[in-house]
Scaffold this motif. Structure first.
Motif, PDB file in Angstrom:
ATOM      1  N   GLU A  54     -13.950   2.993  -2.704  1.00  0.00           N
ATOM      2  CA  GLU A  54     -12.680   3.700  -2.925  1.00  0.00           C
ATOM      3  C   GLU A  54     -12.159   4.180  -1.576  1.00  0.00           C
ATOM      4  O   GLU A  54     -12.785   5.013  -0.919  1.00  0.00           O
ATOM      5  CB  GLU A  54     -12.856   4.897  -3.859  1.00  0.00           C
TER       6      GLU A  54
ATOM      7  N   GLN B  82      -6.031  -7.256  -4.691  1.00  0.00           N
ATOM      8  CA  GLN B  82      -5.375  -6.462  -3.653  1.00  0.00           C
ATOM      9  C   GLN B  82      -5.493  -7.179  -2.314  1.00  0.00           C
ATOM     10  O   GLN B  82      -6.565  -7.635  -1.926  1.00  0.00           O
ATOM     11  CB  GLN B  82      -6.021  -5.087  -3.542  1.00  0.00           C
TER      12      GLN B  82
ATOM     13  N   LEU C 219      -9.120  -5.894  -7.406  1.00  0.00           N
ATOM     14  CA  LEU C 219      -8.615  -4.533  -7.582  1.00  0.00           C
ATOM     15  C   LEU C 219      -9.081  -4.004  -8.933  1.00  0.00           C
ATOM     16  O   LEU C 219      -8.916  -4.669  -9.961  1.00  0.00           O
ATOM     17  CB  LEU C 219      -7.082  -4.534  -7.517  1.00  0.00           C
TER      18      LEU C 219
ATOM     19  N   SER D 152      -2.690   5.628  -0.518  1.00  0.00           N
ATOM     20  CA  SER D 152      -3.551   6.419  -1.389  1.00  0.00           C
ATOM     21  C   SER D 152      -4.813   5.617  -1.671  1.00  0.00           C
ATOM     22  O   SER D 152      -4.774   4.382  -1.717  1.00  0.00           O
ATOM     23  CB  SER D 152      -2.837   6.737  -2.707  1.00  0.00           C
TER      24      SER D 152
ATOM     25  N   ILE E  77      -7.673   3.582  -3.458  1.00  0.00           N
ATOM     26  CA  ILE E  77      -7.830   2.807  -4.684  1.00  0.00           C
ATOM     27  C   ILE E  77      -9.255   2.267  -4.727  1.00  0.00           C
ATOM     28  O   ILE E  77      -9.958   2.256  -3.717  1.00  0.00           O
ATOM     29  CB  ILE E  77      -6.810   1.652  -4.773  1.00  0.00           C
TER      30      ILE E  77
ATOM     31  N   ARG F  83      -8.906  -0.206  -9.939  1.00  0.00           N
ATOM     32  CA  ARG F  83      -8.083   0.882 -10.501  1.00  0.00           C
ATOM     33  C   ARG F  83      -7.527   1.745  -9.369  1.00  0.00           C
ATOM     34  O   ARG F  83      -7.940   1.646  -8.219  1.00  0.00           O
ATOM     35  CB  ARG F  83      -8.903   1.763 -11.452  1.00  0.00           C
ATOM     36  N   GLY F  84      -6.582   2.602  -9.750  1.00  0.00           N
ATOM     37  CA  GLY F  84      -6.080   3.621  -8.844  1.00  0.00           C
ATOM     38  C   GLY F  84      -4.812   3.273  -8.100  1.00  0.00           C
ATOM     39  O   GLY F  84      -4.246   4.133  -7.418  1.00  0.00           O
ATOM     40  N   ALA F  85      -4.330   2.032  -8.197  1.00  0.00           N
ATOM     41  CA  ALA F  85      -3.138   1.643  -7.443  1.00  0.00           C
ATOM     42  C   ALA F  85      -1.882   2.219  -8.086  1.00  0.00           C
ATOM     43  O   ALA F  85      -1.803   2.382  -9.302  1.00  0.00           O
ATOM     44  CB  ALA F  85      -3.037   0.119  -7.369  1.00  0.00           C
ATOM     45  N   THR F  86      -0.906   2.527  -7.236  1.00  0.00           N
ATOM     46  CA  THR F  86       0.396   2.984  -7.716  1.00  0.00           C
ATOM     47  C   THR F  86       1.487   2.182  -7.019  1.00  0.00           C
ATOM     48  O   THR F  86       1.227   1.447  -6.079  1.00  0.00           O
ATOM     49  CB  THR F  86       0.603   4.482  -7.425  1.00  0.00           C
TER      50      THR F  86
ATOM     51  N   ASN G 140      -3.302   0.696 -13.613  1.00  0.00           N
ATOM     52  CA  ASN G 140      -4.269   1.734 -13.958  1.00  0.00           C
ATOM     53  C   ASN G 140      -4.833   1.475 -15.348  1.00  0.00           C
ATOM     54  O   ASN G 140      -4.312   1.971 -16.344  1.00  0.00           O
ATOM     55  CB  ASN G 140      -3.631   3.123 -13.902  1.00  0.00           C
TER      56      ASN G 140
ATOM     57  N   THR H 155       0.849  -1.182   0.000  1.00  0.00           N
ATOM     58  CA  THR H 155       0.000   0.000   0.000  1.00  0.00           C
ATOM     59  C   THR H 155       0.886   1.233   0.000  1.00  0.00           C
ATOM     60  O   THR H 155       2.019   1.185   0.485  1.00  0.00           O
ATOM     61  CB  THR H 155      -0.924   0.034   1.232  1.00  0.00           C
TER      62      THR H 155
END
Length: 273
Positions: free
Chosen positions: A246, A172, A122, A102, A104, A124-127, A159, A99
């Motif tokens: 989210e 995730q 999962l 942020s 996700i 979207r939105g993971a970095t 993404n 993690t």
């Protein structure tokens, strides 16, 4: 990293990372063929190529699943239990183990419980790519699109709105079992060998394209920071009826001194079988 993984009872396989700053002009040429690719700096190209070398090894050696850990990662004491259960998961391409706190987007439903952790779909939105499991199918899919990559490796992997990869089955782990050391207060002083070797500022197109990333937040960025919590509430109101949420992924408690193992040797990206 070697000491941390060994303390978890796992024998790692170390893969030498690519130092983007040492790439020749000819090696960098494919990453300058259009304006989007040119935004990647040498550190980001090196990081991407490091992960690609792991994916290629997975495919070449016919490895069913691998866990990839970057060298600046802090891992949880439950790492081994999670590793032993990855084979129990339904077909997947990527399982994100870390993690960055942020928010996700992922599905409410827990697909599998492992050692007190839940595995969620999962969306979207993971970095970041500090810690993840990848299947041979996932490695095949990523490699099939590699020549068209235009974004940093974490964007291409996690993404779908910005990636050139059509579809990846992503999962995730909640709570996460690892985090990059720079996100843990004080870790750099206690364990300097966990410092990242990638250019943290990520100045991409500064001298080549006459663009610079701002060092201070702009007025618009300040406004967005204020509006972000309101936007998150609104987004959740819209997606909850769809079984989605989210929010940031929590990190397992690192109060245990397990992760603060001293090690005098810094290693590069590692793939664990």
């Amino acid at each position: 990293m070697q000491a941390l993984v060994a303390a978890a009872g796992v024998k790692p396989v170390f893969v030498e990372a690519v130092d983007g700053s040492k790439l020749s002009a000819s090696a960098m040429l494919p990453w300058r063929r259009n304006e989007k690719r040119a935004l990647l700096n040498t550190g980001e190209v090196g990081c991407l190529l490091s992960h690609v070398s792991v994916w290629e090894r997975i495919v070449r050696e016919g490895i069913d699943h691998a866990v990839v850990l970057e060298d600046d990662l802090v891992i949880s004491p439950t790492f081994r239990q999670i590793l032993l259960r990855i084979g129990d998961l339904p077909d997947f391409d990527l399982l994100r183990l870390e993690t960055d706190r942020s928010p996700i987007v992922f599905r409410h439903e827990c697909e599998l419980e492992i050692a007190g952790h839940c595995v969620h779909k999962l969306l979207r939105g993971a970095t970041r790519t500090g810690g993840y499991a990848i299947s041979r199918r996932g490695a095949h899919r990523l490699l099939a699109n590699f020549n068209d990559f235009e974004q940093a490796v974490d964007v291409e992997m996690f993404n779908p709105r910005r990636s050139v990869v059509d579809r990846l089955d992503m999962l995730q782990l909640v709570p996460a079992i690892c985090v990059q050391a720079e996100l843990v207060p004080g870790i750099a002083m206690q364990a300097p060998y966990l410092s990242s070797g990638i250019d943290t500022l990520g100045q991409r197109a500064d001298t080549r394209l006459g663009k610079r990333r701002p060092t201070n937040p702009t007025a618009m960025e300040s406004i967005r920071a204020v509006l972000r919590p309101i936007k998150r509430v609104a987004v959740n109101m819209l997606i909850r009826p769809l079984g989605q949420t989210e929010r940031p992924i929590p990190l397992i408690d690192f109060s245990s001194p397990h992760w603060a193992v001293r090690n005098n040797t810094a290693k590069s990206s590692s793939a664990l079988r």
